[in-house]
Design an enzyme around this catalytic site. Structure first.
Site: not given
Length: 483
Positions: A292-294
């Site tokens: 859900g991010d990098d």
């Protein structure tokens, strides 16, 4: 296309063609290429997630890893310790409901007696082993058998509060202390966390809900965090549903992460995959990351705290990684980079269904530098912005940040990039008081859509390009080449 004569260019094209052919198979594309479906569809008859599917897809792209070059030169692969004990020996029950925190504590206390005898293995058999925070010891192998799941407690009280990292000056999300990670250690050496594709599940939904409702009192813990560790191997496991960042080696050296699958829902907040932070001699290879991010983010401290601590991230190699990140980047640098980032090599990545492909992010107040970075041989599919080097990521720990601490961004090479279904080729946005220097783009071919800003948006940046389509902004100078 005929000018793309390097091995890397043809390999990038080969992988892109494989992805496009994969798209023709509705079932395979749905279950293995679209990140959210991993949580819903890659399950066996017993309801357990089949984590072999992502690595099967990884192998279909990169082939058998044993035939590939490895960057894991300095950490030996898993070897059996002279002593081995099962978590059952310490009273643990793998029914998914019995809390086993004290059983893990007893195990670590007992196994510490073997540190000067070659260390010991803690064997986790098939089952669901519910636990709060586990603090590891040195000279340990933590081995999860197939069908074994270490399951993070959903009770915040099972995670002791610990101080914020000195290079951050506080918890990353909130001032003050932070929750300890599910699996953690401080000052460790000679630790192997591996298995026969067992699973470490943080049950992060309760943490994500508290974050969204703004009811968190302290910064969330990671799924795995090792502080000031050395000689670490993490391999052959699935990490999923992390409360916050998933794998976080900080102030560490000689760390290898390989053959790891990371599965966090694409809408789970701030669930980065692997974040080397103020760490050196790190190898990340042959991993599948959907988060859900990098997917991977290299960091080194936050503003004045990171500058004062002064520990860079350097000598990091990343290769053969498949990455999904609907809201963020396949590979990023920063934005917390105030200890400096240098001497990084990224090679052979597939980045798909992501907001950003390759992203460098910093701002005024960070200081330090990102330099001597090579990102090579990347295939992108359905990415909104392929390449971004930006100086406007302006989140700060407090009001004491230095308004004249300008970061230095220089000697960045991005080459042999092929992208299909790309919204915008790139953003190269430096700082008026600290332009970014020596940004090199070579052999970059992107199938872009038309945008109001055009394929490239550039300011306060200088550098060179060679064979880039669509043609980059005039701030970059075309470089003569005989190749």
């Amino acid at each position: 296309m005929l000018q793309m004569t390097s091995r890397q260019s043809f390999q990038s094209l080969r992988i892109l063609l494989l992805l496009l052919s994969c798209a023709g198979s509705d079932k395979f594309w749905h279950t293995c290429m679209v990140g959210p479906s991993l949580a819903d569809d890659c399950r066996g008859s017993n309801g357990a997630r089949d984590s072999s599917i992502p690595m099967d897809f990884h192998q279909s792209i990169f082939g058998h890893v044993k035939s590939k070059e490895s960057c894991a030169h300095t950490v030996n692969d898993w070897e059996r310790r002279p002593y081995s004990f099962s978590i059952i020996d310490f009273g643990a029950v793998g029914d998914g409901t019995t809390l086993n925190t004290h059983a893990f504590e007893r195990a670590m206390l007992s196994l510490s007696n073997y540190a000067d005898k070659g260390g010991a293995e803690l064997y986790i058999p098939a089952g669901r082993w519910l636990t709060g925070s586990i603090r590891l010891i040195s000279h340990l192998t933590l081995f999860l058998e197939s069908g074994a799941t270490i399951l993070g407690s959903e009770d915040f009280n099972d995670y002791p509060l610990i101080p914020g990292l000195p290079s951050y000056g506080r918890g990353r999300e909130l001032p003050g202390s932070r929750y300890s990670s599910l699996i953690n250690g401080d000052g460790l050496e000679d630790v192997i966390i591996t298995g026969n594709n067992g699973t470490i599940d943080g049950q992060g939904a309760v943490w994500w809900s508290s974050f969204r409702s703004k009811t968190l009192e302290h910064t969330r813990g990671h799924l795995l965090e090792l502080i000031e560790a050395q000689d670490i191997l993490i391999s052959n496991l699935t990490f999923q549903n992390s409360p916050f960042w998933t794998i976080h080696p900080v102030y560490s050296k000689n760390v290898v992460v390989k053959r790891v699958t990371i599965l966090n829902p694409l809408n789970s907040p701030n669930t980065d995959g692997i974040d080397p932070d103020s760490s050196q001699y790190v190898c990340i290879e042959d991993c599948y990351i959907s988060v859900g991010d990098d997917a991977i983010s290299i960091k080194s401290g936050w503003d004045q705290y990171g500058t004062g601590f002064g520990m860079p991230s350097k000598y990091i190699r990343i290769q053969r990684v498949v990455a999904f990140s609907h809201t963020s980047a396949g590979i990023s640098f920063g934005s917390e980079m105030s200890g400096g980032i240098s001497d990084i090599e990224v090679d052979d990545m597939v980045i798909t269904n992501s907001r950003w492909g390759v992203r460098f992010k910093t701002s005024v107040g960070r200081g330090a530098y990102i330099r001597n970075v090579t990102v090579n041989n990347i295939v992108m599919h359905t990415v909104r912005t392929a390449i971004a080097v930006m100086g406007n990521y302006g989140e700060h720990p407090d009001e004491n940040w230095n308004r004249t601490a300008y970061p230095v961004i220089e000697n960045i090479l991005v080459g042999n990039i092929v992208g299909e279904n790309i919204t915008q080729a790139g953003l190269l946005l430096g700082l008026p008081d600290a332009p970014f220097h020596d940004i090199h783009l070579t052999k970059v071919v992107l199938d872009t859509r038309t945008t109001k800003q055009g394929p490239w948006n550039c300011s306060w940046v200088t550098g060179f390009y060679n064979f880039v389509l669509p043609k980059p902004c005039p701030e970059l100078t075309m470089e003569n080449s005989n190749g």
